[in-house]
Design a protein around this motif. Structure first.
Motif, PDB file in Angstrom:
ATOM      1  N   MET A   1       0.790  -1.100   0.020  1.00  0.00           N
ATOM      2  CA  MET A   1      -0.248   0.103   0.082  1.00  0.00           C
ATOM      3  C   MET A   1       0.677   1.172   0.122  1.00  0.00           C
ATOM      4  O   MET A   1       1.689   1.492   0.873  1.00  0.00           O
ATOM      5  N   THR A   2       0.568   2.133  -1.179  1.00  0.00           N
ATOM      6  CA  THR A   2       1.410   3.115  -0.931  1.00  0.00           C
ATOM      7  C   THR A   2       1.066   4.430  -0.098  1.00  0.00           C
ATOM      8  O   THR A   2      -0.045   4.431   0.559  1.00  0.00           O
ATOM      9  N   GLU A   3       1.963   5.328   0.320  1.00  0.00           N
ATOM     10  CA  GLU A   3       1.599   6.079   1.409  1.00  0.00           C
ATOM     11  C   GLU A   3       0.599   6.909   0.867  1.00  0.00           C
ATOM     12  O   GLU A   3      -0.302   7.478   1.820  1.00  0.00           O
ATOM     13  N   GLU A   4       0.190   7.471  -0.293  1.00  0.00           N
ATOM     14  CA  GLU A   4      -0.872   8.137  -0.843  1.00  0.00           C
ATOM     15  C   GLU A   4      -2.092   7.439  -0.379  1.00  0.00           C
ATOM     16  O   GLU A   4      -3.089   7.945  -0.182  1.00  0.00           O
ATOM     17  N   LYS A   5      -2.140   6.133  -0.795  1.00  0.00           N
ATOM     18  CA  LYS A   5      -3.189   5.300  -0.512  1.00  0.00           C
ATOM     19  C   LYS A   5      -3.795   5.320   0.990  1.00  0.00           C
ATOM     20  O   LYS A   5      -4.683   5.234   1.228  1.00  0.00           O
ATOM     21  N   MET A  26     -11.381   3.287  -3.987  1.00  0.00           N
ATOM     22  CA  MET A  26      -9.836   2.929  -4.585  1.00  0.00           C
ATOM     23  C   MET A  26      -9.966   2.240  -5.690  1.00  0.00           C
ATOM     24  O   MET A  26      -9.169   2.554  -6.541  1.00  0.00           O
ATOM     25  N   ALA A  27     -10.894   1.138  -5.823  1.00  0.00           N
ATOM     26  CA  ALA A  27     -11.042   0.219  -6.769  1.00  0.00           C
ATOM     27  C   ALA A  27     -11.603   1.133  -8.130  1.00  0.00           C
ATOM     28  O   ALA A  27     -10.996   1.170  -9.323  1.00  0.00           O
ATOM     29  N   GLY A  37      -3.843  -2.827  -6.436  1.00  0.00           N
ATOM     30  CA  GLY A  37      -2.373  -2.997  -5.845  1.00  0.00           C
ATOM     31  C   GLY A  37      -2.231  -3.755  -4.724  1.00  0.00           C
ATOM     32  O   GLY A  37      -1.298  -4.043  -4.080  1.00  0.00           O
ATOM     33  N   TYR A  38      -3.607  -4.113  -4.074  1.00  0.00           N
ATOM     34  CA  TYR A  38      -3.371  -4.777  -2.772  1.00  0.00           C
ATOM     35  C   TYR A  38      -4.914  -5.420  -2.672  1.00  0.00           C
ATOM     36  O   TYR A  38      -5.812  -5.124  -3.489  1.00  0.00           O
ATOM     37  N   SER A  39      -5.097  -6.558  -2.179  1.00  0.00           N
ATOM     38  CA  SER A  39      -6.423  -7.302  -2.043  1.00  0.00           C
ATOM     39  C   SER A  39      -7.617  -6.589  -1.062  1.00  0.00           C
ATOM     40  O   SER A  39      -7.028  -5.691  -0.534  1.00  0.00           O
ATOM     41  N   VAL A  40      -8.628  -6.919  -1.120  1.00  0.00           N
ATOM     42  CA  VAL A  40      -9.788  -6.395  -0.533  1.00  0.00           C
ATOM     43  C   VAL A  40      -9.666  -6.878   1.097  1.00  0.00           C
ATOM     44  O   VAL A  40      -9.709  -6.190   2.052  1.00  0.00           O
ATOM     45  N   ASN A  45      -7.997  -5.562   6.547  1.00  0.00           N
ATOM     46  CA  ASN A  45      -6.926  -5.660   7.751  1.00  0.00           C
ATOM     47  C   ASN A  45      -6.584  -4.470   8.186  1.00  0.00           C
ATOM     48  O   ASN A  45      -6.293  -3.896   9.377  1.00  0.00           O
ATOM     49  N   PHE A  46      -5.960  -3.420   7.112  1.00  0.00           N
ATOM     50  CA  PHE A  46      -5.452  -2.338   7.447  1.00  0.00           C
ATOM     51  C   PHE A  46      -6.613  -1.350   8.268  1.00  0.00           C
ATOM     52  O   PHE A  46      -6.199  -0.660   8.937  1.00  0.00           O
ATOM     53  N   CYS A  47      -7.854  -1.486   7.556  1.00  0.00           N
ATOM     54  CA  CYS A  47      -8.779  -0.515   8.335  1.00  0.00           C
ATOM     55  C   CYS A  47      -9.191  -1.154   9.703  1.00  0.00           C
ATOM     56  O   CYS A  47      -9.402  -0.083  10.489  1.00  0.00           O
ATOM     57  N   LEU A  48      -9.121  -2.312   9.757  1.00  0.00           N
ATOM     58  CA  LEU A  48      -9.044  -2.871  11.297  1.00  0.00           C
ATOM     59  C   LEU A  48      -8.133  -2.299  12.196  1.00  0.00           C
ATOM     60  O   LEU A  48      -8.268  -1.911  13.395  1.00  0.00           O
ATOM     61  N   ARG A  49      -6.883  -2.098  11.857  1.00  0.00           N
ATOM     62  CA  ARG A  49      -5.704  -1.571  12.411  1.00  0.00           C
ATOM     63  C   ARG A  49      -5.923  -0.291  12.844  1.00  0.00           C
ATOM     64  O   ARG A  49      -5.787   0.335  13.812  1.00  0.00           O
TER      65      ARG A  49
END
Length: 175
Positions: A1-5, A26-27, A37-40, A45-49
Motif C-alpha cells: 500500500m503506497t503512502e498516498e493510498k 480505491m477500486a 495494488g492490494y487485495s480486499v 485488515n488495514f482498516c481494522l488496524r
C-alpha cells in the motif's frame, strides 16, 4: 500500500465512510479491483488496524476506571483485559455478581454468538447468554474481542470458565 493510498484511506475513514466504501472508491480510482495494488482482505485488515488505533489512552483509561468503580461497588464483579504487543486493549471480558449467580443456577445451557464489529472501535461483541426458569434471557458475561482468531476465542472461553468458578455448560449453542 503506497503512502498516498494510506493517507486517502485514513481521510475517508475519519470522514465516516465504511471500509467497503473506501475500498470501492480505491477500486474506482484505480479503474478496477485488479489495479488497486492490494487485495480486499489487505484493505479490511488495514482498516481494522486503523480502528484499533482509535482506542486512545483516555478511552482505555475511562473504561478501566468504570470497571474498577463497578468492582468497588460489587465485590463479585470481575473483569479481565488483554493487551496487544503495542499496549492497546485487544480483548476485554466482564461479569458481575448477578451474572455469576445466574450462571450458577441456569448455566447448563449457554448461547454464544458474536456480532460483526458494529461499534465505533470495530470490536466484536461476544455476549454469553442463558435462559432462566421463566424462559427469559439472562446474561452470564460479556466481552469485546479484537478479532475472530482461534487465539482470541481460546482466551475468551478459558477466561469465562475461570471466572465462572470452572462451571462448564452441558450445551453451547453458537453460529
Amino acid at each position: 500500500m503506497t503512502e498516498e493510498k494510506v493517507v486517502a484511506i485514513k481521510t475517508m475513514n475519519s470522514s465516516g465512510l465504511t471500509t467497503m466504501n473506501t475500498y470501492n472508491y480505491m477500486a474506482t480510482e484505480a479503474r478496477g479491483e485488479q489495479n488497486v495494488g492490494y487485495s480486499v482482505v489487505d484493505h479490511l485488515n488495514f482498516c481494522l488496524r486503523l480502528r484499533m488505533e482509535q482506542i486512545e489512552a483516555r478511552d482505555s483509561q475511562t473504561l478501566v476506571n468504570i470497571l474498577n468503580q463497578e468492582q468497588s461497588e460489587d465485590s463479585n464483579f470481575c473483569f479481565r483485559v488483554k493487551f496487544d504487543n503495542e499496549g492497546r486493549i485487544s480483548n476485554i471480558f466482564w461479569r458481575d455478581s448477578m451474572m455469576l449467580e445466574d450462571c450458577r443456577i441456569y448455566g447448563d445451557v449457554l448461547v454464544f454468538d458474536t456480532t460483526y464489529r458494529t461499534n465505533q472501535y470495530n470490536l466484536i461483541c461476544a455476549p454469553f447468554v442463558g435462559i432462566n426458569n421463566h424462559w427469559h434471557n439472562c446474561m452470564f458475561a460479556c466481552a469485546f474481542i479484537g478479532d475472530e482468531k482461534t487465539k482470541s476465542f481460546v482466551w475468551l472461553l478459558e477466561t469465562f470458565k475461570k471466572v465462572m468458578e470452572d462451571k462448564t455448560p452441558t450445551s453451547i449453542f453458537t453460529d
